[in-house]
Design an enzyme around this catalytic site. Structure first.
Site, PDB file in Angstrom:
ATOM      1  N   TYR A 143      -1.314 -22.282  -7.049  1.00 61.90           N
ATOM      2  CA  TYR A 143      -1.022 -21.762  -8.391  1.00 61.90           C
ATOM      3  C   TYR A 143       0.490 -21.598  -8.527  1.00 61.90           C
ATOM      4  O   TYR A 143       1.189 -21.444  -7.523  1.00 61.90           O
ATOM      5  CB  TYR A 143      -1.741 -20.426  -8.660  1.00 61.90           C
ATOM      6  N   ASP A 179      -4.277  -2.319   4.333  1.00 61.77           N
ATOM      7  CA  ASP A 179      -4.810  -3.077   5.465  1.00 61.77           C
ATOM      8  C   ASP A 179      -5.072  -2.190   6.684  1.00 61.77           C
ATOM      9  O   ASP A 179      -5.890  -2.548   7.534  1.00 61.77           O
ATOM     10  CB  ASP A 179      -3.829  -4.191   5.875  1.00 61.77           C
ATOM     11  N   ARG A 193       5.065 -12.389  -3.556  1.00 60.29           N
ATOM     12  CA  ARG A 193       4.991 -11.048  -2.967  1.00 60.29           C
ATOM     13  C   ARG A 193       6.330 -10.321  -3.077  1.00 60.29           C
ATOM     14  O   ARG A 193       6.378  -9.106  -3.300  1.00 60.29           O
ATOM     15  CB  ARG A 193       4.568 -11.134  -1.504  1.00 60.29           C
ATOM     16  N   ALA A 236       0.837  -1.211   0.000  1.00 61.74           N
ATOM     17  CA  ALA A 236       0.000   0.000   0.000  1.00 61.74           C
ATOM     18  C   ALA A 236       0.870   1.259   0.000  1.00 61.74           C
ATOM     19  O   ALA A 236       0.662   2.171  -0.814  1.00 61.74           O
ATOM     20  CB  ALA A 236      -0.923   0.006   1.220  1.00 61.74           C
TER      21      ALA A 236
HETATM   22  C1  LIG Z   1       6.205  -9.567   5.639  1.00 64.87           C
HETATM   23  C2  LIG Z   1       4.856  -9.696   4.968  1.00 64.87           C
HETATM   24  C3  LIG Z   1       4.585 -10.827   4.180  1.00 64.87           C
HETATM   25  C4  LIG Z   1       3.337 -10.966   3.559  1.00 64.87           C
HETATM   26  N1  LIG Z   1       3.104 -12.065   2.780  1.00 64.87           N
HETATM   27  C5  LIG Z   1       1.919 -12.215   2.146  1.00 64.87           C
HETATM   28  C6  LIG Z   1       1.644 -13.344   1.317  1.00 64.87           C
HETATM   29  O1  LIG Z   1       2.472 -14.227   1.156  1.00 64.87           O
HETATM   30  N2  LIG Z   1       0.413 -13.446   0.716  1.00 64.87           N
HETATM   31  C7  LIG Z   1      -0.537 -12.500   0.906  1.00 64.87           C
HETATM   32  O2  LIG Z   1      -1.631 -12.611   0.334  1.00 64.87           O
HETATM   33  N3  LIG Z   1      -0.308 -11.400   1.667  1.00 64.87           N
HETATM   34  C8  LIG Z   1       0.892 -11.233   2.296  1.00 64.87           C
HETATM   35  N4  LIG Z   1       1.123 -10.149   3.091  1.00 64.87           N
HETATM   36  C9  LIG Z   1       0.021  -9.201   3.301  1.00 64.87           C
HETATM   37  C10 LIG Z   1      -0.183  -8.352   2.134  1.00 64.87           C
HETATM   38  O3  LIG Z   1       1.051  -7.857   1.671  1.00 64.87           O
HETATM   39  C11 LIG Z   1      -1.074  -7.223   2.597  1.00 64.87           C
HETATM   40  O4  LIG Z   1      -2.283  -7.748   3.128  1.00 64.87           O
HETATM   41  C12 LIG Z   1      -1.492  -6.319   1.462  1.00 64.87           C
HETATM   42  O5  LIG Z   1      -0.501  -6.234   0.471  1.00 64.87           O
HETATM   43  C13 LIG Z   1      -1.777  -4.920   2.012  1.00 64.87           C
HETATM   44  O6  LIG Z   1      -0.530  -4.366   2.362  1.00 64.87           O
HETATM   45  P1  LIG Z   1      -0.290  -3.118   3.290  1.00 64.87           P
HETATM   46  O7  LIG Z   1       0.822  -2.366   2.659  1.00 64.87           O
HETATM   47  O8  LIG Z   1      -1.543  -2.409   3.610  1.00 64.87           O
HETATM   48  O9  LIG Z   1       0.202  -3.766   4.676  1.00 64.87           O
HETATM   49  P2  LIG Z   1       1.524  -4.594   5.010  1.00 64.87           P
HETATM   50  O10 LIG Z   1       1.951  -5.408   3.856  1.00 64.87           O
HETATM   51  O11 LIG Z   1       1.251  -5.274   6.295  1.00 64.87           O
HETATM   52  O12 LIG Z   1       2.652  -3.466   5.238  1.00 64.87           O
HETATM   53  C14 LIG Z   1       2.661  -2.615   6.355  1.00 64.87           C
HETATM   54  C15 LIG Z   1       4.062  -2.032   6.503  1.00 64.87           C
HETATM   55  O13 LIG Z   1       4.016  -1.026   7.523  1.00 64.87           O
HETATM   56  C16 LIG Z   1       5.169  -1.147   8.358  1.00 64.87           C
HETATM   57  N5  LIG Z   1       4.835  -0.532   9.656  1.00 64.87           N
HETATM   58  C17 LIG Z   1       4.026  -1.008  10.629  1.00 64.87           C
HETATM   59  N6  LIG Z   1       3.918  -0.128  11.645  1.00 64.87           N
HETATM   60  C18 LIG Z   1       4.676   0.943  11.300  1.00 64.87           C
HETATM   61  C19 LIG Z   1       4.960   2.190  11.928  1.00 64.87           C
HETATM   62  N7  LIG Z   1       4.431   2.529  13.115  1.00 64.87           N
HETATM   63  N8  LIG Z   1       5.794   3.066  11.286  1.00 64.87           N
HETATM   64  C20 LIG Z   1       6.331   2.759  10.088  1.00 64.87           C
HETATM   65  N9  LIG Z   1       6.098   1.572   9.445  1.00 64.87           N
HETATM   66  C21 LIG Z   1       5.266   0.703  10.045  1.00 64.87           C
HETATM   67  C22 LIG Z   1       5.424  -2.653   8.390  1.00 64.87           C
HETATM   68  O14 LIG Z   1       6.783  -2.926   8.712  1.00 64.87           O
HETATM   69  C23 LIG Z   1       5.083  -3.064   6.947  1.00 64.87           C
HETATM   70  O15 LIG Z   1       6.205  -2.985   6.084  1.00 64.87           O
HETATM   71  C24 LIG Z   1       2.350  -9.964   3.731  1.00 64.87           C
HETATM   72  C25 LIG Z   1       2.626  -8.820   4.527  1.00 64.87           C
HETATM   73  C26 LIG Z   1       3.859  -8.667   5.136  1.00 64.87           C
HETATM   74  C27 LIG Z   1       4.165  -7.416   5.980  1.00 64.87           C
END
Ligand SMILES: Cc1cc2nc3c(=O)[nH]c(=O)nc-3n(C[C@H](O)[C@H](O)[C@H](O)COP(=O)(O)OP(=O)(O)OC[C@H]3O[C@@H](n4cnc5c(N)ncnc54)[C@H](O)[C@@H]3O)c2cc1C
Length: 401
Positions: free
Chosen positions: A219, A301, A105, A12
């Site tokens: 897949y 998320d 990913r 995101a």
């Molecule tokens: C390590 C990891 C592996 C994943 N593997 C899969 C997978 O195999 N298959 C799947 O379907 N989904 C996976 N996901 C989830 C998927 O990536 C997410 O559900 C989706 O892409 C939405 O991503 P997001 O960026 O909102 O959240 P996230 O991917 O959870 O990223 C959030 C980021 O914010 C950072 N963060 C948290 N708190 C703070 C703060 N206070 N200050 C600064 N940074 C902060 C975290 O370190 C992280 O890098 C994974 C997520 C992570 C973090």
């Protein structure tokens, strides 16, 4: 030039940074992780996500490692009978103007990171958690702390892209407290080298197997060299909810075999081909009425975590990035107006994805009798009506909000 702070460099945060920077915003991205590990396994990138990737100029880069499955095959767990076999490759790409891809990913993250690192308007620092923030008129002060060193960054806006356990969300919706609840299921995930996987699993298809209280998805990813397998089972979660990284917790394969003991030989062969499983307990949070308060907003998320049954986690995060870019182009100097417009573009669909993902999870895990009715309904739907069901999800987003 407008300046925005992004807390989080997941899918995101990285997509939103690229999208905003294209529309004249300077972005400082901070992630609390000291290193952005190439973590995770497979992700689906449906047309609503690949359309945005094409717009950002990244689709061809993703195609280097992603797979475009030719079919979606739904099978019955107990005997392997095919319930639905839907052409999904070229047919979906023609219908939606963008492909449905499956990808590791880490490969998606690497492509986004490459683009972020060379962008002159984006900086990225790791090992820098955003620990709190304050709003002073039109200015947001984000406080960061690393190894005992504190610093404050003033900007025109703060975006919480900090994932399911978002602290920015907790501060914005303080009255809700920690509203995460365990969803009663554990996803077991693994990557099997294609050479070790049974032949049927190497086909260019997204496969979904359905059974009582359990389902299986697999897949190929990384050019077909790895098979991503996810087994989701209804189960208790006895581990800690506060574990720092639930993506790396190993599971005991002997425990996984039990719920699949009465499944078809093929399904069991695939499960047995994988010795190294990671467990991912599924948590959910109820929808928020609003994601934005003045110059602060949430994406991915942090804003709208969904259970993975529609495979929209990454796609929803990517659509948020697209919407932020569009909103920024419309309101180039008014950050609260940008965030409000972004929310109008995305909120209704994200809410529906949260709701429908949960419903889909129950339907997938129906018991024997309800399961027979479900399978019959799917069979009688036919290919065209099956594809119609995805239009709201994969179709072009409404840009008029
Ligand atoms: C390590 C990891 C592996 C994943 N593997 C899969 C997978 O195999 N298959 C799947 O379907 N989904 C996976 N996901 C989830 C998927 O990536 C997410 O559900 C989706 O892409 C939405 O991503 P997001 O960026 O909102 O959240 P996230 O991917 O959870 O990223 C959030 C980021 O914010 C950072 N963060 C948290 N708190 C703070 C703060 N206070 N200050 C600064 N940074 C902060 C975290 O370190 C992280 O890098 C994974 C997520 C992570 C973090």
């Amino acid at each position: 030039m407008r300046h925005v702070v992004m807390a989080g460099a997941g899918i995101a945060g990285l997509t939103a940074a690229l999208s905003l920077a294209r529309h004249g915003t300077k972005i400082s991205v901070f992630d609390r992780a000291p290193v952005l590990h190439e973590a995770g396994a497979g992700l689906q990138l449906p047309p609503n996500a690949t359309r945005v990737m094409a717009d950002l100029g990244l689709l061809e880069r993703l195609r280097e490692t992603a797979v475009r499955p030719d079919r979606l095959r739904i099978r019955r767990g107990r005997d392997g009978a095919t319930i639905v076999d839907l052409p999904f490759g070229a047919a979906a790409e023609a219908r939606y103007g963008a492909p449905l891809l499956v990808i590791h990913r880490a490969d998606l993250q690497a492509a986004l990171l490459e683009a972020v690192r060379v962008h002159p308007s984006i900086t990225l620092e790791t090992g820098q958690p955003v620990t709190s923030f304050a709003v002073d008129g039109a200015t947001v002060i984000a406080n960061l702390s690393s190894e005992g060193q504190n610093r404050s960054i003033a900007s025109d806006g703060l975006i919480g892209a900090d994932g399911l356990r978002s602290s920015i969300r907790s501060w914005l919706a303080a009255d809700r407290g920690d509203d995460r609840t365990y969803a009663g299921r554990i996803a077991w995930r693994t990557l099997v080298p294609a050479a070790d996987a049974p032949a049927f699993a190497r086909a260019s298809a997204t496969n979904l197997w359905l059974g009582s209280d359990a389902h299986l998805v697999h897949y190929p990813v990384r050019g077909g060299t790895l098979i991503n397998v996810v087994a989701i089972v209804a189960d208790r979660w006895e581990g800690s909810e506060a574990a720092p990284n639930l993506w790396t917790v190993r599971g005991d394969p002997a425990r996984l075999k039990k719920p699949f003991a009465a499944w078809s030989r093929e399904a069991r062969d695939l499960i047995e081909a994988a010795p190294d499983w990671r467990i991912w307990p599924l948590f959910e949070r109820p929808p928020l009425a609003r994601w934005s308060t003045g110059p602060i907003t949430l994406v991915g998320d942090a804003a709208h975590p969904a259970l993975p049954f529609l495979a929209q986690g990454a796609a929803g995060a990517i659509e948020d990035g697209w919407a932020l870019g569009l909103a920024a182009a419309r309101h180039p100097s008014d950050t609260p107006a940008t965030f409000a417009a972004y929310e109008r573009l995305r909120h209704a669909k994200a809410d529906r994805v949260q709701r429908e993902s949960r419903r889909q999870g129950s339907v997938y895990h129906f018991g024997a009798v309800a399961g027979m009715a479900r399978d019959l309904a799917m069979r009688s739907m036919g290919q065209r009506r099956m594809l119609d069901r995805y239009d709201w999800l994969y179709g072009k987003p409404a840009a008029g909000a």
